[in-house]
Design a protein around this motif. Sequence first.
Motif, PDB file in Angstrom:
ATOM      1  N   VAL A 254       9.908  -9.451   3.541  1.00 19.80           N
ATOM      2  CA  VAL A 254       9.497  -8.126   4.004  1.00 19.80           C
ATOM      3  C   VAL A 254      10.724  -7.371   4.490  1.00 19.80           C
ATOM      4  CG1 VAL A 254       8.080  -6.833   5.636  1.00 19.80           C
ATOM      5  CG2 VAL A 254       7.204  -8.956   4.631  1.00 19.80           C
ATOM      6  N   GLU A 255      10.941  -6.210   3.918  1.00 21.04           N
ATOM      7  CA  GLU A 255      12.049  -5.340   4.299  1.00 21.04           C
ATOM      8  C   GLU A 255      11.480  -4.113   4.993  1.00 21.04           C
ATOM      9  OE1 GLU A 255      15.909  -4.584   1.891  1.00 21.04           O
ATOM     10  OE2 GLU A 255      14.463  -3.061   1.254  1.00 21.04           O
ATOM     11  N   THR A 256      12.062  -3.756   6.119  1.00 22.76           N
ATOM     12  CA  THR A 256      11.606  -2.594   6.888  1.00 22.76           C
ATOM     13  C   THR A 256      12.628  -1.483   6.777  1.00 22.76           C
ATOM     14  OG1 THR A 256      10.453  -4.024   8.456  1.00 22.76           O
ATOM     15  CG2 THR A 256      10.874  -1.760   9.153  1.00 22.76           C
ATOM     16  N   SER A 257      12.170  -0.300   6.406  1.00 22.97           N
ATOM     17  CA  SER A 257      13.047   0.857   6.284  1.00 22.97           C
ATOM     18  C   SER A 257      12.279   2.098   6.705  1.00 22.97           C
ATOM     19  CB  SER A 257      13.550   1.005   4.850  1.00 22.97           C
ATOM     20  OG  SER A 257      14.351   2.159   4.703  1.00 22.97           O
ATOM     21  N   GLY A 258      12.809   2.785   7.729  1.00 29.14           N
ATOM     22  CA  GLY A 258      12.151   4.008   8.196  1.00 29.14           C
ATOM     23  C   GLY A 258      10.752   3.779   8.700  1.00 29.14           C
ATOM     24  N   GLY A 259      10.512   2.606   9.261  1.00 27.19           N
ATOM     25  CA  GLY A 259       9.193   2.295   9.789  1.00 27.19           C
ATOM     26  C   GLY A 259       8.204   1.823   8.751  1.00 27.19           C
ATOM     27  N   THR A 260       8.630   1.710   7.489  1.00 26.08           N
ATOM     28  CA  THR A 260       7.761   1.267   6.401  1.00 26.08           C
ATOM     29  C   THR A 260       8.131  -0.154   5.996  1.00 26.08           C
ATOM     30  OG1 THR A 260       7.521   3.516   5.552  1.00 26.08           O
ATOM     31  CG2 THR A 260       6.976   1.720   4.046  1.00 26.08           C
ATOM     32  N   GLU A 261       7.136  -1.009   5.845  1.00 24.53           N
ATOM     33  CA  GLU A 261       7.363  -2.396   5.434  1.00 24.53           C
ATOM     34  C   GLU A 261       7.029  -2.559   3.960  1.00 24.53           C
ATOM     35  OE1 GLU A 261       4.730  -4.117   8.243  1.00 24.53           O
ATOM     36  OE2 GLU A 261       6.337  -4.643   9.643  1.00 24.53           O
TER      37      GLU A 261
ATOM     38  N   CYS B 295       0.829  -1.190   0.000  1.00 23.87           N
ATOM     39  CA  CYS B 295       0.000   0.000   0.000  1.00 23.87           C
ATOM     40  C   CYS B 295       0.869   1.248   0.000  1.00 23.87           C
ATOM     41  CB  CYS B 295      -0.900  -0.010   1.228  1.00 23.87           C
ATOM     42  SG  CYS B 295      -1.784   1.518   1.464  1.00 23.87           S
ATOM     43  N   VAL B 296       0.567   2.218  -0.876  1.00 24.58           N
ATOM     44  CA  VAL B 296       1.384   3.415  -0.983  1.00 24.58           C
ATOM     45  C   VAL B 296       1.336   4.228   0.297  1.00 24.58           C
ATOM     46  CG1 VAL B 296       1.628   5.599  -2.220  1.00 24.58           C
ATOM     47  CG2 VAL B 296       1.094   3.521  -3.484  1.00 24.58           C
ATOM     48  N   VAL B 297       0.179   4.260   0.950  1.00 23.17           N
ATOM     49  CA  VAL B 297       0.030   5.078   2.140  1.00 23.17           C
ATOM     50  C   VAL B 297       0.521   4.367   3.376  1.00 23.17           C
ATOM     51  CG1 VAL B 297      -1.609   6.315   3.574  1.00 23.17           C
ATOM     52  CG2 VAL B 297      -1.919   6.267   1.099  1.00 23.17           C
ATOM     53  N   SER B 298       0.056   3.146   3.615  1.00 28.28           N
ATOM     54  CA  SER B 298       0.472   2.409   4.802  1.00 28.28           C
ATOM     55  C   SER B 298       0.170   0.944   4.609  1.00 28.28           C
ATOM     56  CB  SER B 298      -0.266   2.930   6.054  1.00 28.28           C
ATOM     57  OG  SER B 298      -1.645   2.691   5.938  1.00 28.28           O
ATOM     58  N   ALA B 299       0.837   0.112   5.408  1.00 27.03           N
ATOM     59  CA  ALA B 299       0.574  -1.319   5.381  1.00 27.03           C
ATOM     60  C   ALA B 299       0.834  -1.861   6.758  1.00 27.03           C
ATOM     61  CB  ALA B 299       1.468  -2.018   4.361  1.00 27.03           C
ATOM     62  N   ALA B 300       0.090  -2.918   7.141  1.00 23.54           N
ATOM     63  CA  ALA B 300       0.272  -3.483   8.475  1.00 23.54           C
ATOM     64  C   ALA B 300       0.019  -4.963   8.422  1.00 23.54           C
ATOM     65  CB  ALA B 300      -0.697  -2.825   9.463  1.00 23.54           C
ATOM     66  N   PHE B 301       0.672  -5.705   9.314  1.00 25.11           N
ATOM     67  CA  PHE B 301       0.430  -7.135   9.410  1.00 25.11           C
ATOM     68  C   PHE B 301      -0.854  -7.367  10.181  1.00 25.11           C
ATOM     69  CE2 PHE B 301       4.967  -7.432   8.510  1.00 25.11           C
ATOM     70  CZ  PHE B 301       4.928  -8.423   7.556  1.00 25.11           C
ATOM     71  N   THR B 302      -1.751  -8.134   9.557  1.00 28.71           N
ATOM     72  CA  THR B 302      -3.013  -8.455  10.201  1.00 28.71           C
ATOM     73  C   THR B 302      -3.294  -9.920   9.961  1.00 28.71           C
ATOM     74  OG1 THR B 302      -3.826  -6.240   9.697  1.00 28.71           O
ATOM     75  CG2 THR B 302      -5.463  -7.892  10.350  1.00 28.71           C
ATOM     76  N   GLY B 303      -3.206 -10.712  11.013  1.00 25.00           N
ATOM     77  CA  GLY B 303      -3.490 -12.131  10.876  1.00 25.00           C
ATOM     78  C   GLY B 303      -2.570 -12.821   9.897  1.00 25.00           C
ATOM     79  N   GLY B 304      -1.290 -12.382   9.852  1.00 24.44           N
ATOM     80  CA  GLY B 304      -0.325 -13.036   8.992  1.00 24.44           C
ATOM     81  C   GLY B 304      -0.309 -12.512   7.572  1.00 24.44           C
ATOM     82  N   MET B 305      -1.101 -11.489   7.261  1.00 27.22           N
ATOM     83  CA  MET B 305      -1.142 -10.960   5.907  1.00 27.22           C
ATOM     84  C   MET B 305      -0.680  -9.521   5.888  1.00 27.22           C
ATOM     85  SD  MET B 305      -4.364 -10.614   3.268  1.00 27.22           S
ATOM     86  CE  MET B 305      -4.442 -12.357   2.948  1.00 27.22           C
ATOM     87  N   LEU B 306       0.162  -9.172   4.925  1.00 28.15           N
ATOM     88  CA  LEU B 306       0.516  -7.792   4.686  1.00 28.15           C
ATOM     89  C   LEU B 306      -0.555  -7.239   3.778  1.00 28.15           C
ATOM     90  CD1 LEU B 306       2.677  -5.662   5.230  1.00 28.15           C
ATOM     91  CD2 LEU B 306       3.753  -6.325   3.090  1.00 28.15           C
ATOM     92  N   THR B 307      -1.420  -6.390   4.295  1.00 23.21           N
ATOM     93  CA  THR B 307      -2.637  -6.001   3.611  1.00 23.21           C
ATOM     94  C   THR B 307      -2.436  -4.711   2.844  1.00 23.21           C
ATOM     95  OG1 THR B 307      -3.892  -6.987   5.412  1.00 23.21           O
ATOM     96  CG2 THR B 307      -5.087  -5.539   3.924  1.00 23.21           C
ATOM     97  N   ALA B 308      -2.759  -4.719   1.563  1.00 24.29           N
ATOM     98  CA  ALA B 308      -2.635  -3.516   0.751  1.00 24.29           C
ATOM     99  C   ALA B 308      -3.925  -2.722   0.806  1.00 24.29           C
ATOM    100  CB  ALA B 308      -2.309  -3.900  -0.693  1.00 24.29           C
ATOM    101  N   CYS B 309      -3.848  -1.432   0.369  1.00 23.27           N
ATOM    102  CA  CYS B 309      -5.011  -0.558   0.453  1.00 23.27           C
ATOM    103  C   CYS B 309      -6.177  -1.056  -0.383  1.00 23.27           C
ATOM    104  CB  CYS B 309      -4.628   0.850  -0.024  1.00 23.27           C
ATOM    105  SG  CYS B 309      -3.606   1.752   1.137  1.00 23.27           S
ATOM    106  N   ASN B 310      -5.890  -1.438  -1.611  1.00 20.52           N
ATOM    107  CA  ASN B 310      -6.964  -1.827  -2.521  1.00 20.52           C
ATOM    108  C   ASN B 310      -7.246  -3.307  -2.386  1.00 20.52           C
ATOM    109  OD1 ASN B 310      -8.725  -2.235  -4.562  1.00 20.52           O
ATOM    110  ND2 ASN B 310      -7.278  -1.890  -6.226  1.00 20.52           N
TER     111      ASN B 310
END
Length: 266
Positions: free
Chosen positions: A54-61, A10-25
Amino acid sequence: MKRRRFIATCVVSAAFTGGMLTACNQGGTGTADSDGAQTLVMATSADYPPYEFVETSGGTEEIVGFDVDIARGIAERLGYEVEINNIDFNGLIPALQAGRADFVMAGMTPTEDRKQNVDFSEIYYEAQQTIVSQQNSGISTPEDLAGKQIGVQLGSIQERLAKDLQEEGGIAMEIVQLNRINEIVQEIKAGRIDAAIIEDAVAEGFLQANPDLQVAVIPAEGPSGSAIAFPKDSELVDDFNTALAEMQASGEIEELVNKWFRDRGN
């Protein structure tokens, strides 16, 4: 390399939810964005470096890797944007069958069993299978796995290989099925399993970070290599094969092999 027409997460944000990296759309496959570009959904299991992780940089995954860069190259050639969904490996083919993804890239081998449920592109990378264990474990051949607990990723070609070693090779071992490769490596290091079967390029990445582990190559028998999976009768297969052939001919695939398999850690 240019990053137009590609959405890794997701361009704006992304978070792990139940094992999935969820995109905006999450509006389904084959959607179009505001400028008319069509978005395809790619499903993967992002625990398989250097193919995808998954690579983390500056708090963004962000999901990155060999498969991701190939998907980017295909998308640029065909005029698509790509949204990536991160799910467990054993859920990838069901995601295609349920229409939740347009294609899968996850270092997946096109076995005969899988071909009954999905279609595949041409092979884009050949690999070997290996046994990973602790240093000085005494494990150097498949026969050495007898009487031991062996970790495999659930739903993977390595799980099928372990079962073949049991059923056809007559090697009496206990197969321990886990969802993610990093979990398997931690189980080896903790001594809760004796070894694991892992693809060579993936194993090499973990060995660089874990010098207390060792690796032994398993001689290849049967299908090998990675291909892109699609729903049955997908119209994308021919276009993707054409794009892959162009990337092979131009040397782009070889550049990515060097980037992700040979140059990392040097």
